[in-house]
Each structure stands twice: as C-alpha cells, then as structure tokens.
Scaffold this motif. Structure first.
Motif, PDB file in Angstrom:
ATOM      1  N   HIS A  77       0.821  -1.213   0.052  1.00  0.00           N
ATOM      2  CA  HIS A  77       0.045  -0.098  -0.024  1.00  0.00           C
ATOM      3  C   HIS A  77       0.799   1.263  -0.018  1.00  0.00           C
ATOM      4  O   HIS A  77       0.527   2.255  -0.661  1.00  0.00           O
ATOM      5  N   VAL A  78       1.933   1.073   0.787  1.00  0.00           N
ATOM      6  CA  VAL A  78       2.880   2.234   0.827  1.00  0.00           C
ATOM      7  C   VAL A  78       3.467   2.573  -0.569  1.00  0.00           C
ATOM      8  O   VAL A  78       3.558   3.762  -0.865  1.00  0.00           O
ATOM      9  N   PHE A  79       3.933   1.522  -1.301  1.00  0.00           N
ATOM     10  CA  PHE A  79       4.749   1.735  -2.504  1.00  0.00           C
ATOM     11  C   PHE A  79       3.504   2.313  -3.566  1.00  0.00           C
ATOM     12  O   PHE A  79       3.923   3.073  -4.387  1.00  0.00           O
ATOM     13  N   MET A  80       2.378   1.687  -3.598  1.00  0.00           N
ATOM     14  CA  MET A  80       1.494   2.092  -4.531  1.00  0.00           C
ATOM     15  C   MET A  80       1.037   3.595  -4.113  1.00  0.00           C
ATOM     16  O   MET A  80       0.899   4.416  -5.302  1.00  0.00           O
ATOM     17  N   GLU A  81       0.820   4.166  -3.075  1.00  0.00           N
ATOM     18  CA  GLU A  81       0.738   5.386  -2.822  1.00  0.00           C
ATOM     19  C   GLU A  81       1.698   6.356  -3.339  1.00  0.00           C
ATOM     20  O   GLU A  81       1.626   7.310  -3.837  1.00  0.00           O
ATOM     21  N   MET A  82       3.097   5.947  -3.008  1.00  0.00           N
ATOM     22  CA  MET A  82       4.108   6.715  -3.450  1.00  0.00           C
ATOM     23  C   MET A  82       4.368   6.713  -4.992  1.00  0.00           C
ATOM     24  O   MET A  82       4.576   7.696  -5.558  1.00  0.00           O
ATOM     25  N   ILE A  83       4.089   5.640  -5.749  1.00  0.00           N
ATOM     26  CA  ILE A  83       3.970   5.511  -7.155  1.00  0.00           C
ATOM     27  C   ILE A  83       2.812   6.541  -7.674  1.00  0.00           C
ATOM     28  O   ILE A  83       3.173   7.334  -8.678  1.00  0.00           O
ATOM     29  N   ALA A  85       1.707   9.306  -6.104  1.00  0.00           N
ATOM     30  CA  ALA A  85       2.282  10.608  -5.775  1.00  0.00           C
ATOM     31  C   ALA A  85       3.102  11.041  -6.741  1.00  0.00           C
ATOM     32  O   ALA A  85       2.955  12.223  -7.511  1.00  0.00           O
ATOM     33  N   LEU A  86       4.185   9.881  -7.204  1.00  0.00           N
ATOM     34  CA  LEU A  86       4.951  10.386  -8.307  1.00  0.00           C
ATOM     35  C   LEU A  86       4.459  10.616  -9.690  1.00  0.00           C
ATOM     36  O   LEU A  86       4.814  11.479 -10.565  1.00  0.00           O
ATOM     37  N   LYS A  87       3.290  10.105 -10.073  1.00  0.00           N
ATOM     38  CA  LYS A  87       2.551  10.135 -11.230  1.00  0.00           C
ATOM     39  C   LYS A  87       1.967  11.343 -11.319  1.00  0.00           C
ATOM     40  O   LYS A  87       1.772  12.189 -12.156  1.00  0.00           O
ATOM     41  N   ARG A  88       1.359  11.763  -9.959  1.00  0.00           N
ATOM     42  CA  ARG A  88       0.558  13.159  -9.937  1.00  0.00           C
ATOM     43  C   ARG A  88       1.648  14.287 -10.262  1.00  0.00           C
ATOM     44  O   ARG A  88       1.247  15.212 -10.654  1.00  0.00           O
ATOM     45  N   ILE A  89       2.794  14.162  -9.631  1.00  0.00           N
ATOM     46  CA  ILE A  89       3.984  15.104  -9.742  1.00  0.00           C
ATOM     47  C   ILE A  89       4.205  15.367 -11.116  1.00  0.00           C
ATOM     48  O   ILE A  89       4.644  16.315 -11.541  1.00  0.00           O
ATOM     49  N   SER A  90       4.442  13.892 -11.817  1.00  0.00           N
ATOM     50  CA  SER A  90       4.894  14.075 -13.248  1.00  0.00           C
ATOM     51  C   SER A  90       3.725  14.551 -14.182  1.00  0.00           C
ATOM     52  O   SER A  90       4.183  15.226 -15.265  1.00  0.00           O
ATOM     53  N   GLN A  91       2.626  14.586 -13.972  1.00  0.00           N
ATOM     54  CA  GLN A  91       1.394  15.113 -14.471  1.00  0.00           C
ATOM     55  C   GLN A  91       1.101  16.693 -14.332  1.00  0.00           C
ATOM     56  O   GLN A  91       0.408  17.258 -14.640  1.00  0.00           O
ATOM     57  N   GLY A  92       2.014  17.266 -13.208  1.00  0.00           N
ATOM     58  CA  GLY A  92       2.061  18.681 -12.903  1.00  0.00           C
ATOM     59  C   GLY A  92       1.024  18.876 -11.669  1.00  0.00           C
ATOM     60  O   GLY A  92       1.033  19.901 -11.324  1.00  0.00           O
ATOM     61  N   ASP A  93       0.783  17.988 -11.045  1.00  0.00           N
ATOM     62  CA  ASP A  93      -0.126  18.241  -9.547  1.00  0.00           C
ATOM     63  C   ASP A  93       0.867  17.952  -8.533  1.00  0.00           C
ATOM     64  O   ASP A  93       1.453  16.919  -8.241  1.00  0.00           O
ATOM     65  N   ALA A 119       9.092   9.523   2.278  1.00  0.00           N
ATOM     66  CA  ALA A 119       7.792  10.242   2.275  1.00  0.00           C
ATOM     67  C   ALA A 119       8.200  11.932   2.406  1.00  0.00           C
ATOM     68  O   ALA A 119       7.722  12.819   1.698  1.00  0.00           O
ATOM     69  N   ASN A 120       9.071  12.210   3.466  1.00  0.00           N
ATOM     70  CA  ASN A 120       9.598  13.527   3.656  1.00  0.00           C
ATOM     71  C   ASN A 120      10.238  13.971   2.298  1.00  0.00           C
ATOM     72  O   ASN A 120      10.072  15.419   1.847  1.00  0.00           O
ATOM     73  N   SER A 121      11.241  13.346   1.518  1.00  0.00           N
ATOM     74  CA  SER A 121      11.541  13.596   0.412  1.00  0.00           C
ATOM     75  C   SER A 121      10.883  13.810  -0.736  1.00  0.00           C
ATOM     76  O   SER A 121      11.119  14.782  -1.623  1.00  0.00           O
ATOM     77  N   ILE A 122       9.662  12.978  -0.894  1.00  0.00           N
ATOM     78  CA  ILE A 122       8.745  13.401  -1.993  1.00  0.00           C
ATOM     79  C   ILE A 122       7.953  14.579  -1.551  1.00  0.00           C
ATOM     80  O   ILE A 122       7.665  15.321  -2.443  1.00  0.00           O
ATOM     81  N   ASN A 123       7.739  14.826  -0.417  1.00  0.00           N
ATOM     82  CA  ASN A 123       6.874  15.973  -0.124  1.00  0.00           C
ATOM     83  C   ASN A 123       7.725  17.325  -0.374  1.00  0.00           C
ATOM     84  O   ASN A 123       7.173  18.239  -0.868  1.00  0.00           O
TER      85      ASN A 123
END
Length: 356
Positions: A77-83, A85-93, A119-123
């Motif tokens: 679940h953690v990895f899916m949520e991380m992926i 989040a990265l997809k949203r960032i790549s799309q400009g969100d 999580a802190n690094s992605i944030n």
C-alpha cells in the motif's frame, strides 16, 4: 552503500523472534495438554517432546506468515501510494503530502524510518516544484504585462496618427510616446536576454585586477547630466582599491544602482557613494534621500519584475529587472548585495565584493 544495522537493532530482532518462538511453544504445550486430557492419553516424554516441538514450530511459521501477510500488504500500500504521488507530480499536480505515520525506527539513535525519510523527500520535492511553478507563472504574467502595456500604447497612438486633422504638435507628441515605448520594449528584451544568458552560465566571465575606485568615479561622472538636471548633491568617498572581478559585468551593477538612486531621489535631494576596504572584501554603499522602501518590499526587491512602487516605477520606465541582474552578477562574484531602508528616510544598497 548499504548501512549495516546497529547492535541494539539486532538485539531487538532476536528478542522478538525468541518471544514469538516461546509463545508458539507455550501454545503448543497447553493445546496438547488439553488434547491429552480430552482423549485420556499419556504419551511417553520423548514423544510428547517431539509433538510439542513440531506443533510449536508450526505455530511459529503460521504466526510468521500472518505477520508477513499483514506487513507485506502495508508495504505494498505504501509503495502504491508513493507511485501514485510520483505520477501526480509528473503530470503537474504538486499538491502532494504523504504521511504514512511511521515512527522512528531507532528512536534512541534519532534515525527516522526509511519510509518516513522517503515520504519527506517526496513531499519536499513536490513543495519545491510547486514553488518553481508559481514563480514560472508569475514570471510569464509579469512578462506579458510588461510587454502588453507598451504595445497597447503604441497601437493606440499609431491609430491616432491616422487622423488627418491632427496638428503638427500633437503628431510629434504621439510619435515621441511611440518612440519611448519602443525603447522601453527594447530595454526589456535586452534585460531578459541578459538574465537568460547569466542564468545559463554561458556569459563570458573574465575576472581581472582593476581599480574599483576609478570605475565608480567614471560611472558617476557619466551620469552627471542626469543628477545635475535634478539638482542632486552627489557625495563620493572612495578609497584607492583594486579588485579581481569582471569589469564589464560589475559596471552593469553600479549603473543599475546609480540610475535607481537618481530616479527615486527627489529634486534637490542627495546621493552618497562610498567605497571602503574591510578585511578581504571591498564594500560599496550607495544611499539616497528618496521615499524609501517598506520592510515587506525589501524581502523581495531583488526578485525579477518585482516593483516596490509599481505605479511610480512604471512612469519612470522601469521593468523591475535591474536589481535582479545586479544580484545575479554579484552572486557570480561570490559577493552579497543588501538593502537597508525606512519609508521616508531613503534607501542604502550595500555591495560586499571579495577582493580576490
């Protein structure tokens, strides 16, 4: 390089495994005891030992599989949520805020859980990208405004010139306004190109020893018609000082600061320029008796297109890029530029430049 786990971490793992193993054997012992009493059977001690041991290991592996299943699902679940989040960032969100609630892995040693670090690094990445996007949007908005205003004036007065009933005086006035706005556009284009080149670090940077006091005095004299036209009293105190810098780039810094001081100093005011030597730095201070700058504006005055007094700067023909260019050039020389001002008491810009 993978970091080896610490001794306390290894001990805690061993203790946890032993605890699960003892619980499994204890459960096996009491279960077999109940079964023996139920069926009225008293097996030999060796057989009883083998049964209890085998059943205990079965319970141990069952508990391990259940725990792995539970924590494995959580990790997935953690990895899916991380992926996601990265997809949203790549799309400009960039409105991403991961909070998985992991505690410290080694709380005593102060090392956070690896998932918490991730999580802190992605944030942080999302927050930085969001800030950059906001700056980009603000930059585009400012450029559009700065280009749109003179173009609107040019179009309007060009249409007015089509009127055959205009007299010569009005026609000349309209043509002067068009010429002024064209010069303003040309300066804006030149400054934008200059900033783009400085940002790309492709600008030729050739530091060499030269007399900074001579450069300042020559530039002040070049501006003499402008400050004399406003009856400004110019005071200069410059120590004889040699620096190792790019003379052409530094001349842009001094010209921008001097023009700003002259522009915002009222009729009959005064400007003071000083050059002194402090340690391994040359310190240049340019102060005026203008209207001053609010404290909140001083925090952003070196940002591109930022204008402390937008209406006044627009009438003066500024684009809000001069101080940004000066700030960038000083950074290239590993120096600092700062402003000290109070409303109604003028402004003082201080440049600290390494001698070598």
């Amino acid at each position: 390089m993978k970091r080896e786990p610490g001794f306390p971490h290894v001990i805690s793992r061993v203790v946890m495994l032993l605890a699960v193993l003892y619980i499994s054997w204890g459960a096996a012992f009491y279960i077999t005891k109940a079964v023996y009493a139920r069926i009225a059977w008293a097996p030999h001690e060796l057989i009883d030992f083998f049964i209890n041991t085998t059943l205990g290991f079965v319970f141990f592996f069952l508990i391990g599989m259940i725990a792995r299943r539970i924590f494995g699902d959580r990790n997935q679940h953690v990895f899916m949520e991380m992926i996601d989040a990265l997809k949203r960032i790549s799309q400009g969100d960039f409105h991403v805020n991961l909070d998985w609630g992991f505690g410290d892995r080694n709380e005593r040693q102060g090392r956070p859980h690896p998932y918490a670090q991730l999580a802190n690094s992605i944030n942080d990445m999302a927050a930085n990208l969001k800030a950059m996007e906001e700056l980009r949007e603000e930059f585009i908005s400012n450029v559009s405004h700065e280009i749109g205003s003179p173009l609107t004036s040019i179009i309007g007065f060009a249409r007015a010139l089509k009127d055959e009933h205009l007299d010569r005086e009005q026609r000349d006035r309209y043509l002067t306004i068009i010429e002024t706005e064209c010069i303003r556009l040309s300066r804006l284009s030149e400054n934008l190109m200059k900033l783009a080149v400085l940002d790309s670090e492709r600008h030729p940077f050739h530091p060499s020893p030269y007399r900074l006091d001579k450069q300042l005095i020559s530039l002040i004299l070049a501006c003499e018609p402008q400050w004399e036209a406003k009856n400004i009293e110019m005071t200069v105190e410059a120590d004889e000082l040699k620096v190792n810098a790019d003379e052409d780039l530094m001349s842009q810094v001094w010209v921008n600061l001097l023009h700003n001081a002259i522009k915002f100093t009222p009729e009959g005011g005064s400007i003071s320029v000083s050059l002194s030597h402090h340690g391994e730095e040359a310190v240049v201070r340019i102060s005026d008796t203008g209207p001053g700058i609010d404290e909140q504006d001083q925090q952003r005055i070196f940002e591109r297109f930022y204008k402390a007094d937008k209406s006044r700067t627009r009438t003066a023909g500024g684009s809000g890029l001069g101080l940004s260019i000066a700030h960038k050039i000083i950074e290239m020389h590993r120096g600092t530029i700062s402003v000290h001002s109070r409303p109604g008491e003028g402004a003082a810009f201080t440049v600290q430049l390494p001698l070598h």
